[in-house]
Design a protein around this motif. Structure first.
Motif, PDB file in Angstrom:
ATOM      1  N   ILE A 153      -4.571  10.164  -3.549  1.00  0.00           N
ATOM      2  CA  ILE A 153      -5.927   9.681  -3.819  1.00  0.00           C
ATOM      3  C   ILE A 153      -6.610   9.372  -2.489  1.00  0.00           C
ATOM      4  O   ILE A 153      -6.042   8.675  -1.641  1.00  0.00           O
ATOM      5  CB  ILE A 153      -5.876   8.427  -4.710  1.00  0.00           C
ATOM      6  CG1 ILE A 153      -5.229   8.777  -6.054  1.00  0.00           C
ATOM      7  CG2 ILE A 153      -7.268   7.839  -4.910  1.00  0.00           C
ATOM      8  CD1 ILE A 153      -4.825   7.580  -6.873  1.00  0.00           C
ATOM      9  N   LEU A 154      -7.801   9.882  -2.300  1.00  0.00           N
ATOM     10  CA  LEU A 154      -8.551   9.661  -1.062  1.00  0.00           C
ATOM     11  C   LEU A 154      -9.508   8.482  -1.252  1.00  0.00           C
ATOM     12  O   LEU A 154     -10.333   8.484  -2.160  1.00  0.00           O
ATOM     13  CB  LEU A 154      -9.335  10.914  -0.681  1.00  0.00           C
ATOM     14  CG  LEU A 154      -8.490  12.161  -0.368  1.00  0.00           C
ATOM     15  CD1 LEU A 154      -9.397  13.342  -0.028  1.00  0.00           C
ATOM     16  CD2 LEU A 154      -7.531  11.878   0.776  1.00  0.00           C
ATOM     17  N   LEU A 270      -8.010   3.934 -12.583  1.00  0.00           N
ATOM     18  CA  LEU A 270      -7.837   5.266 -11.999  1.00  0.00           C
ATOM     19  C   LEU A 270      -7.457   6.336 -13.022  1.00  0.00           C
ATOM     20  O   LEU A 270      -8.012   7.439 -12.990  1.00  0.00           O
ATOM     21  CB  LEU A 270      -6.788   5.223 -10.880  1.00  0.00           C
ATOM     22  CG  LEU A 270      -7.220   4.563  -9.562  1.00  0.00           C
ATOM     23  CD1 LEU A 270      -6.069   4.609  -8.566  1.00  0.00           C
ATOM     24  CD2 LEU A 270      -8.448   5.249  -8.980  1.00  0.00           C
ATOM     25  N   PRO A 271      -6.513   6.074 -13.933  1.00  0.00           N
ATOM     26  CA  PRO A 271      -6.146   7.143 -14.874  1.00  0.00           C
ATOM     27  C   PRO A 271      -7.292   7.600 -15.764  1.00  0.00           C
ATOM     28  O   PRO A 271      -7.238   8.689 -16.330  1.00  0.00           O
ATOM     29  CB  PRO A 271      -5.029   6.496 -15.716  1.00  0.00           C
ATOM     30  CG  PRO A 271      -4.478   5.406 -14.854  1.00  0.00           C
ATOM     31  CD  PRO A 271      -5.661   4.883 -14.097  1.00  0.00           C
ATOM     32  N   HIS A 272      -8.332   6.783 -15.877  1.00  0.00           N
ATOM     33  CA  HIS A 272      -9.448   7.119 -16.749  1.00  0.00           C
ATOM     34  C   HIS A 272     -10.539   7.916 -16.032  1.00  0.00           C
ATOM     35  O   HIS A 272     -11.435   8.454 -16.691  1.00  0.00           O
ATOM     36  CB  HIS A 272     -10.052   5.837 -17.338  1.00  0.00           C
ATOM     37  CG  HIS A 272      -9.060   4.988 -18.064  1.00  0.00           C
ATOM     38  ND1 HIS A 272      -8.484   5.352 -19.263  1.00  0.00           N
ATOM     39  CD2 HIS A 272      -8.508   3.783 -17.752  1.00  0.00           C
ATOM     40  CE1 HIS A 272      -7.637   4.420 -19.658  1.00  0.00           C
ATOM     41  NE2 HIS A 272      -7.634   3.463 -18.756  1.00  0.00           N
ATOM     42  N   LYS A 276      -6.974  14.727 -15.044  1.00  0.00           N
ATOM     43  CA  LYS A 276      -5.703  14.481 -15.731  1.00  0.00           C
ATOM     44  C   LYS A 276      -4.560  15.357 -15.221  1.00  0.00           C
ATOM     45  O   LYS A 276      -3.393  15.017 -15.394  1.00  0.00           O
ATOM     46  CB  LYS A 276      -5.877  14.709 -17.236  1.00  0.00           C
ATOM     47  CG  LYS A 276      -6.903  13.811 -17.898  1.00  0.00           C
ATOM     48  CD  LYS A 276      -6.545  12.342 -17.787  1.00  0.00           C
ATOM     49  CE  LYS A 276      -7.553  11.463 -18.508  1.00  0.00           C
ATOM     50  NZ  LYS A 276      -7.267  10.034 -18.330  1.00  0.00           N
ATOM     51  N   ASP A 277      -4.892  16.501 -14.594  1.00  0.00           N
ATOM     52  CA  ASP A 277      -3.816  17.394 -14.169  1.00  0.00           C
ATOM     53  C   ASP A 277      -3.250  17.042 -12.799  1.00  0.00           C
ATOM     54  O   ASP A 277      -2.347  17.710 -12.304  1.00  0.00           O
ATOM     55  CB  ASP A 277      -4.292  18.846 -14.176  1.00  0.00           C
ATOM     56  CG  ASP A 277      -5.470  19.072 -13.225  1.00  0.00           C
ATOM     57  OD1 ASP A 277      -6.036  18.083 -12.729  1.00  0.00           O
ATOM     58  OD2 ASP A 277      -5.819  20.245 -12.995  1.00  0.00           O
ATOM     59  N   ARG A 278      -3.759  15.985 -12.174  1.00  0.00           N
ATOM     60  CA  ARG A 278      -3.233  15.573 -10.874  1.00  0.00           C
ATOM     61  C   ARG A 278      -1.997  14.697 -11.059  1.00  0.00           C
ATOM     62  O   ARG A 278      -1.994  13.770 -11.882  1.00  0.00           O
ATOM     63  CB  ARG A 278      -4.300  14.821 -10.084  1.00  0.00           C
ATOM     64  CG  ARG A 278      -5.478  15.686  -9.694  1.00  0.00           C
ATOM     65  CD  ARG A 278      -6.573  14.888  -9.034  1.00  0.00           C
ATOM     66  NE  ARG A 278      -6.127  14.165  -7.846  1.00  0.00           N
ATOM     67  CZ  ARG A 278      -6.937  13.475  -7.052  1.00  0.00           C
ATOM     68  NH1 ARG A 278      -8.247  13.421  -7.332  1.00  0.00           N
ATOM     69  NH2 ARG A 278      -6.473  12.853  -5.996  1.00  0.00           N
ATOM     70  N   PRO A 279      -0.926  14.960 -10.319  1.00  0.00           N
ATOM     71  CA  PRO A 279       0.298  14.175 -10.505  1.00  0.00           C
ATOM     72  C   PRO A 279       0.101  12.686 -10.228  1.00  0.00           C
ATOM     73  O   PRO A 279       0.715  11.850 -10.884  1.00  0.00           O
ATOM     74  CB  PRO A 279       1.285  14.805  -9.522  1.00  0.00           C
ATOM     75  CG  PRO A 279       0.455  15.573  -8.554  1.00  0.00           C
ATOM     76  CD  PRO A 279      -0.757  16.015  -9.306  1.00  0.00           C
ATOM     77  N   GLU A 280      -0.764  12.355  -9.270  1.00  0.00           N
ATOM     78  CA  GLU A 280      -0.980  10.936  -8.984  1.00  0.00           C
ATOM     79  C   GLU A 280      -1.693  10.223 -10.138  1.00  0.00           C
ATOM     80  O   GLU A 280      -1.523   9.027 -10.337  1.00  0.00           O
ATOM     81  CB  GLU A 280      -1.749  10.741  -7.674  1.00  0.00           C
ATOM     82  CG  GLU A 280      -3.028  11.531  -7.572  1.00  0.00           C
ATOM     83  CD  GLU A 280      -2.837  12.860  -6.871  1.00  0.00           C
ATOM     84  OE1 GLU A 280      -3.722  13.241  -6.083  1.00  0.00           O
ATOM     85  OE2 GLU A 280      -1.823  13.526  -7.109  1.00  0.00           O
ATOM     86  N   THR A 281      -2.492  10.984 -10.906  1.00  0.00           N
ATOM     87  CA  THR A 281      -3.145  10.410 -12.081  1.00  0.00           C
ATOM     88  C   THR A 281      -2.107  10.050 -13.129  1.00  0.00           C
ATOM     89  O   THR A 281      -2.084   8.932 -13.658  1.00  0.00           O
ATOM     90  CB  THR A 281      -4.151  11.401 -12.686  1.00  0.00           C
ATOM     91  OG1 THR A 281      -5.058  11.839 -11.686  1.00  0.00           O
ATOM     92  CG2 THR A 281      -4.920  10.757 -13.825  1.00  0.00           C
ATOM     93  N   ARG A 282      -1.239  10.992 -13.443  1.00  0.00           N
ATOM     94  CA  ARG A 282      -0.219  10.746 -14.452  1.00  0.00           C
ATOM     95  C   ARG A 282       0.748   9.662 -14.014  1.00  0.00           C
ATOM     96  O   ARG A 282       1.125   8.795 -14.800  1.00  0.00           O
ATOM     97  CB  ARG A 282       0.554  12.044 -14.726  1.00  0.00           C
ATOM     98  CG  ARG A 282      -0.244  13.088 -15.459  1.00  0.00           C
ATOM     99  CD  ARG A 282      -0.507  12.707 -16.913  1.00  0.00           C
ATOM    100  NE  ARG A 282       0.740  12.558 -17.630  1.00  0.00           N
ATOM    101  CZ  ARG A 282       1.021  11.523 -18.403  1.00  0.00           C
ATOM    102  NH1 ARG A 282       0.151  10.548 -18.536  1.00  0.00           N
ATOM    103  NH2 ARG A 282       2.166  11.449 -19.032  1.00  0.00           N
ATOM    104  N   SER A 283       1.151   9.711 -12.749  1.00  0.00           N
ATOM    105  CA  SER A 283       2.102   8.710 -12.270  1.00  0.00           C
ATOM    106  C   SER A 283       1.502   7.308 -12.304  1.00  0.00           C
ATOM    107  O   SER A 283       2.187   6.336 -12.639  1.00  0.00           O
ATOM    108  CB  SER A 283       2.558   9.057 -10.851  1.00  0.00           C
ATOM    109  OG  SER A 283       3.336  10.229 -10.854  1.00  0.00           O
ATOM    110  N   THR A 284       0.226   7.208 -11.949  1.00  0.00           N
ATOM    111  CA  THR A 284      -0.432   5.906 -12.001  1.00  0.00           C
ATOM    112  C   THR A 284      -0.485   5.379 -13.427  1.00  0.00           C
ATOM    113  O   THR A 284      -0.198   4.201 -13.687  1.00  0.00           O
ATOM    114  CB  THR A 284      -1.854   5.998 -11.426  1.00  0.00           C
ATOM    115  OG1 THR A 284      -1.787   6.473 -10.079  1.00  0.00           O
ATOM    116  CG2 THR A 284      -2.534   4.633 -11.429  1.00  0.00           C
ATOM    117  N   ALA A 285      -0.832   6.263 -14.379  1.00  0.00           N
ATOM    118  CA  ALA A 285      -0.893   5.855 -15.777  1.00  0.00           C
ATOM    119  C   ALA A 285       0.484   5.445 -16.297  1.00  0.00           C
ATOM    120  O   ALA A 285       0.637   4.416 -16.963  1.00  0.00           O
ATOM    121  CB  ALA A 285      -1.470   6.982 -16.629  1.00  0.00           C
ATOM    122  N   LEU A 286       1.489   6.247 -15.994  1.00  0.00           N
ATOM    123  CA  LEU A 286       2.840   5.958 -16.466  1.00  0.00           C
ATOM    124  C   LEU A 286       3.381   4.663 -15.873  1.00  0.00           C
ATOM    125  O   LEU A 286       3.975   3.838 -16.576  1.00  0.00           O
ATOM    126  CB  LEU A 286       3.764   7.125 -16.113  1.00  0.00           C
ATOM    127  CG  LEU A 286       3.532   8.427 -16.892  1.00  0.00           C
ATOM    128  CD1 LEU A 286       4.212   9.595 -16.193  1.00  0.00           C
ATOM    129  CD2 LEU A 286       4.032   8.292 -18.320  1.00  0.00           C
TER     130      LEU A 286
END
Length: 531
Positions: A153-154, A270-272, A276-286
């Motif tokens: 994430i930048l 951030l997850p919202h 959604k296809d970025r790994p950092e998005t999914r990892s943050t949500a999880l």
């Protein structure tokens, strides 16, 4: 009383009550009714739609009677939480504010072989068509969230001021502190502003953290705003008055609290906003969901929390997820839900070493694993060293202050431990996990022979987390110590409901029961008055 229920549709259908216990719902069509409502938009459907899906071969009157009977059985299965199911003459719905569905909580399985509503057998062609479409959508979601190379994430940290260069520097420090706190918890890069880079070479920021400074007499007003750059959505904003700008450099409490609060709220959103296809998005949500589960301290929730952190790490190999996984294993060992304690200890230690290897400079990782070093390895000097380093590098990290308080307690510095714990508690005042710091401060206060402060902290934890077992365990002893036996009895009754197998005899006589500080301070004996 908490009336939330949980519906699990990944794999076989499972229904859990407000206390996390399994609720039995018999009958395939009764189960299908619950699942369809849980997976519907706004959790609501017209009666006729439900009848068509479940009793498509029946006449209207019989289908309507069957739906009424199914609703009755569903309410009976929900028990005390039956109010989450509502109906009128035309529609049937669940209360979305009081129902959690695993598939709605960003939990998409890694294994594309998992089946939605596995084993359900309704034998109605209309229901089978609906189920086929839902399963296809799940497979599509799994495909969309497959791991890809992540850039991180930048975060662009900016300052706006008409004041002197000193003011600009202070604003930059403040904005960067927020960016740094975010980068400790997710994979992120702080991005410098520069007019030297040609536009094609500079990637567009995901998040902009902007600090606006305005001199107002002898003090300054600071307006902090964080936005998601591509959509211009505001993730956090706050206006704060500062008598002295140098408070930013000295880590004054109100400034540090704002930094921690800003980072925490931004991460939660951030997850919202990220793709959604970025790994950092999914990892943050999880990982975020994993923290909610971990800080409940419940057996099934701890197991789920570990799985969520494991998924987060598989999608983005950030050492902070290993550190959290290590702490989860340690918590499972302390809370005693698992029989193989040695295996939990071994895994916690292994995970904490791997976390340090992957993230040796991460302040949050140092704060988390310091507890593992103290409890699992008995390394009191190592605990204090890691915690002191974490606080020195980031005085706005509430986890670091909690770790420091525990390190100071182990070293015998009671006053220092109490003050460090109190500061962490104040920094985390707005966190959704604030009961973690409140409970910790309760225990530290007990160790420092301050029962009144311990009661205040324990009660704060119980208010924000009514099902928290650790808070209630310590309040039970504290109320008994103060002679407030009616309150102690009420807490004992609450524990009997939220903790399987709890008895007063167990807390008094089972040396493995997780109340080490109460036991070492000789504070369990007053509980005997309840026998």
């Amino acid at each position: 009383m908490n009336r939330h229920i949980r519906v699990e549709v990944l794999g076989p259908l499972r229904l859990r009550g407000p206390d996390g216990s399994a609720l039995v719902l018999k009958g395939a069509k009764n189960q299908a009714l619950l699942a369809m409502l849980a997976l519907s938009p706004e959790m609501s459907r017209p009666r006729r739609w439900l009848e068509d899906k479940l009793w498509s071969t029946f006449g209207p009157e019989q289908a309507s009677a069957n739906l009424r009977q199914a609703l009755s059985k569903l309410r009976a299965a929900l028990g005390e939480a039956s109010a989450v199911l509502e109906a009128d003459r035309t529609d049937v719905w669940l209360d979305p504010a009081r129902v959690r569905v695993d598939l709605h909580e960003e939990v998409v399985p890694d294994d594309d072989r998992i089946e939605l509503l596995q084993g359900i057998d309704v034998r109605d062609p209309e229901f089978e068509d609906w189920l086929r479409l839902e399963r296809a959508e799940l497979q599509s979601r799994i495909a969309r969230t497959a791991p890809t190379d992540g850039r991180g994430i930048l975060i662009n940290c900016r300052v706006e001021t008409d004041g002197p260069a000193r003011d600009r520097m202070m604003g930059e420090v403040l904005a960067n502190q927020i960016g740094e706190n975010i980068a400790e918890q997710v994979r992120a890069w702080r991005q410098a502003e520069s007019d030297d880079l040609p536009a094609p070479e500079a990637q567009v920021s995901d998040i902009v953290v902007n600090a606006q400074l305005l001199q107002n007499g002898n003090e300054h007003a600071v307006f902090i705003k964080a936005i998601h750059q591509p959509s211009a959505r505001i993730l956090y904003s706050k206006l704060q008055h500062m008598p002295n700008l140098s408070d930013i450099l000295t880590g004054e409490l109100e400034i540090s609290r704002t930094v921690f609060e800003a980072a925490d709220q931004i991460i939660g959103k951030l997850p919202h906003v990220l793709d959604k296809d970025r790994p950092e998005t999914r990892s943050t949500a999880l990982s975020r969901l994993g923290l909610y589960r971990m800080f409940s301290f419940e057996q099934d929730a701890l197991r789920e929390a570990y799985g969520l952190m494991d998924q987060a790490f598989k999608r983005d190999e950030n050492g902070v997820y290993l550190a959290w996984a290590s702490m989860i294993r340690l918590t499972q060992m302390i809370e005693m839900p698992e029989s193989d304690q040695a295996a939990l200890m071994e895994e916690a230690v292994d995970l904490h070493y791997r976390a340090m290897e992957l993230a040796p400079d991460n302040v949050l990782v140092h704060a988390i694993i310091s507890k593992v070093r103290g409890t699992a390895l008995g390394d009191s000097a190592g605990v204090l060293d890691l915690a002191q380093s974490a606080v020195e590098r980031n005085p706005a990290n509430a986890f670091a202050w909690k770790s420091l308080s525990e390190g100071l307690m182990l070293s015998g510095d009671l006053n220092g431990a109490f003050e460090a714990s109190r500061r962490g508690q104040l920094l985390a005042r707005t966190s959704p996990f604030r009961h973690y710091w409140d409970t910790g401060h309760c225990i530290i206060a007990i160790g420092c022979n301050r029962p009144q402060e311990a009661i205040a902290a324990g009660e704060a934890a119980a208010r924000s987390a009514p099902l928290s077992r650790p808070a209630h365990r310590h309040l039970l002893a504290l109320y008994a110590l103060e002679g407030q036996l009616d309150k102690a009895q009420a807490v004992a009754q609450k524990l009997a409901k939220i903790e399987p197998g709890f008895t007063i005899d167990r807390i008094l006589n089972d040396d493995s029961y997780p109340v080490r500080t109460l036991r070492s301070k000789g504070l369990l004996d007053p509980i005997r008055a309840l026998l």
